[in-house]
Design a protein around this motif. Structure first.
Motif, mmCIF file in Angstrom:
data_model
loop_
_atom_site.group_PDB
_atom_site.id
_atom_site.type_symbol
_atom_site.label_atom_id
_atom_site.label_comp_id
_atom_site.label_asym_id
_atom_site.label_seq_id
_atom_site.Cartn_x
_atom_site.Cartn_y
_atom_site.Cartn_z
ATOM 1 N N VAL A 47 35.350 38.421 47.828
ATOM 2 C CA VAL A 47 35.778 38.177 46.455
ATOM 3 C C VAL A 47 35.202 39.250 45.527
ATOM 4 O O VAL A 47 33.998 39.527 45.567
ATOM 5 N N GLU A 48 36.066 39.862 44.721
ATOM 6 C CA GLU A 48 35.615 40.883 43.773
ATOM 7 C C GLU A 48 34.888 40.222 42.607
ATOM 8 O O GLU A 48 35.417 39.293 41.984
ATOM 9 N N GLY A 52 37.358 38.120 40.373
ATOM 10 C CA GLY A 52 37.552 36.953 41.235
ATOM 11 C C GLY A 52 38.708 37.072 42.212
ATOM 12 O O GLY A 52 39.049 36.112 42.900
ATOM 13 N N SER A 53 39.302 38.252 42.307
ATOM 14 C CA SER A 53 40.429 38.430 43.235
ATOM 15 C C SER A 53 39.908 38.805 44.626
ATOM 16 O O SER A 53 38.735 39.116 44.808
ATOM 17 N N ASP A 252 29.485 44.529 44.013
ATOM 18 C CA ASP A 252 30.921 44.626 43.702
ATOM 19 C C ASP A 252 31.727 43.474 44.297
ATOM 20 O O ASP A 252 32.680 43.009 43.693
ATOM 21 N N SER A 253 31.350 43.056 45.511
ATOM 22 C CA SER A 253 32.109 41.965 46.116
ATOM 23 C C SER A 253 31.203 41.053 46.920
ATOM 24 O O SER A 253 30.119 41.457 47.372
ATOM 25 N N PRO A 277 36.916 31.644 39.786
ATOM 26 C CA PRO A 277 36.457 31.807 38.411
ATOM 27 C C PRO A 277 35.275 32.780 38.385
ATOM 28 O O PRO A 277 34.404 32.678 39.250
ATOM 29 N N PRO A 278 35.236 33.697 37.460
ATOM 30 C CA PRO A 278 34.176 34.693 37.411
ATOM 31 C C PRO A 278 32.802 34.069 37.100
ATOM 32 O O PRO A 278 32.738 32.974 36.616
#
Ligand code: C2E
Ligand code: CA
Ligand code: CA
Ligand code: CA
Length: 278
Positions: A47-48, A52-53, A252-253, A277-278
């Motif tokens: 997850v980024e 959140g993608s 980053d992820s 959700p971020p």
């Protein structure tokens, strides 16, 4: 048992015999697994932190035996490396992962697939041809493939290592250094390697946020990776508190059970279109 000098029962040690039988059975089982298509790939999202993608998923192999058991990779990959079957298994994994990723692309999913490469595979002479072939046969652009390589494979700081990494990157393939921090890589060596990403090992993430040593280690790894221009992924993220701290430390992820376990390719499509959700 037959006496054999000072060491006694060298030929008839029942423990040794049981171990030998186990190895012979395991090897036969793995050959059958390859011949009868008993291996399966599962995919775990990364997850980024930014939005959140999901941009990347890691392919993780399992062995589905005829009696219905799902054998985890640590029960057969190390053995396959010893007995010479890792090349065949590794090729199967690579081809299947490329095939699945090409399928996702055709369905409009913007995903990169990360494939684990054993040190034995990394050293094998036909590696580049094999990878080019897997990409060509599946019609997967090289940019959609990332290879995860452990420190032990790379830290023989020789011309071959550099040449192989450089050739892979010229093709457009991403290179991630897996389990970072668990090997004994020299930092000066790291500086010269053409890498895209460092994956912080789960053992450093597990104690967060309370473990002050792990906190300091992760902070240092992130600073180092930033300085060298690598992206940073953290693995083994299980709690919201860990995710929050790793976000603050500017990873980053994130990858781990907090978001998802590894799932079959068919389930991934639903998972990959959601956002955390971020
Ligand atoms: P790895 O490359 O470090 O892969 C991450 C492992 O951590 C996976 O275990 C994954 O399921 C597990 N994991 C992910 N998130 C969490 C978490 O939040 N908590 C905990 N406790 N564990 C988490 P898995 O699938 O059992 O794989 C184990 C190892 O087997 C991998 O470690 C990798 O070294 C090896 N492996 C797996 N698939 C392949 C493959 O296709 N080729 C090669 N050469 N090795 C593979
Ligand atoms: Ca990995
Ligand atoms: Ca790892
Ligand atoms: Ca690991």
């Amino acid at each position: 048992a037959k006496a054999n000098g000072r060491n006694g029962c060298r030929y008839y040690n029942p423990a040794l015999t049981a171990e030998a039988v186990h190895r012979v059975e395991l090897e036969a089982g793995l050959r059958r697994a390859l011949a009868h298509d008993e291996l399966v790939l599962m995919y775990q999202p990364q997850v980024e932190v930014r939005d959140g993608s999901i941009a990347t998923v890691e392919a993780l192999v399992r062995w589905q035996t005829p009696d219905g058991r799902l054998v985890p990779p640590l029960e057969f990959i190390p053995f396959a490396e010893e007995c010479g079957l890792i090349d065949a298994i590794g090729s199967w994994v690579l081809r299947r992962a490329c095939h699945d990723a090409a399928q996702w692309q055709r369905r409009g999913l913007d995903l990169r697939v990360a494939v684990n490469l054993s040190p034995v595979q990394f050293r094998a002479s036909g590696l580049l041809d094999r990878i080019r072939e897997a990409l060509a046969d599946s019609d997967l652009p090289a940019e959609r493939l990332e290879l995860e390589i452990t420190e032990s494979a790379l830290m023989a700081d020789d011309a071959d290592t550099h040449a192989t990494l450089a050739a892979l990157r010229t093709l457009g393939i991403g290179i991630a250094l897996d389990d970072f921090g668990t090997g004994y890589s020299s930092l000066s060596c790291l500086k010269r390697l053409p890498l895209d990403k460092l994956k912080i090992d789960r053992s450093f993430v597990s104690g967060l946020p309370d473990d002050v040593d792990n906190h300091a280690i992760v902070r240092a790894i992130v600073a180092l990776a930033r300085h060298l221009g690598f992206r940073i992924a953290a693995e083994g993220v299980e709690t919201a508190a860990q995710a929050e701290l790793l976000g603050e430390l500017e990873a980053d992820s994130l990858q781990g059970y907090l978001f998802s376990r590894a799932v079959p390719a068919a389930e991934l499509e639903a998972l990959a279109s959601r956002r955390w959700p971020p």
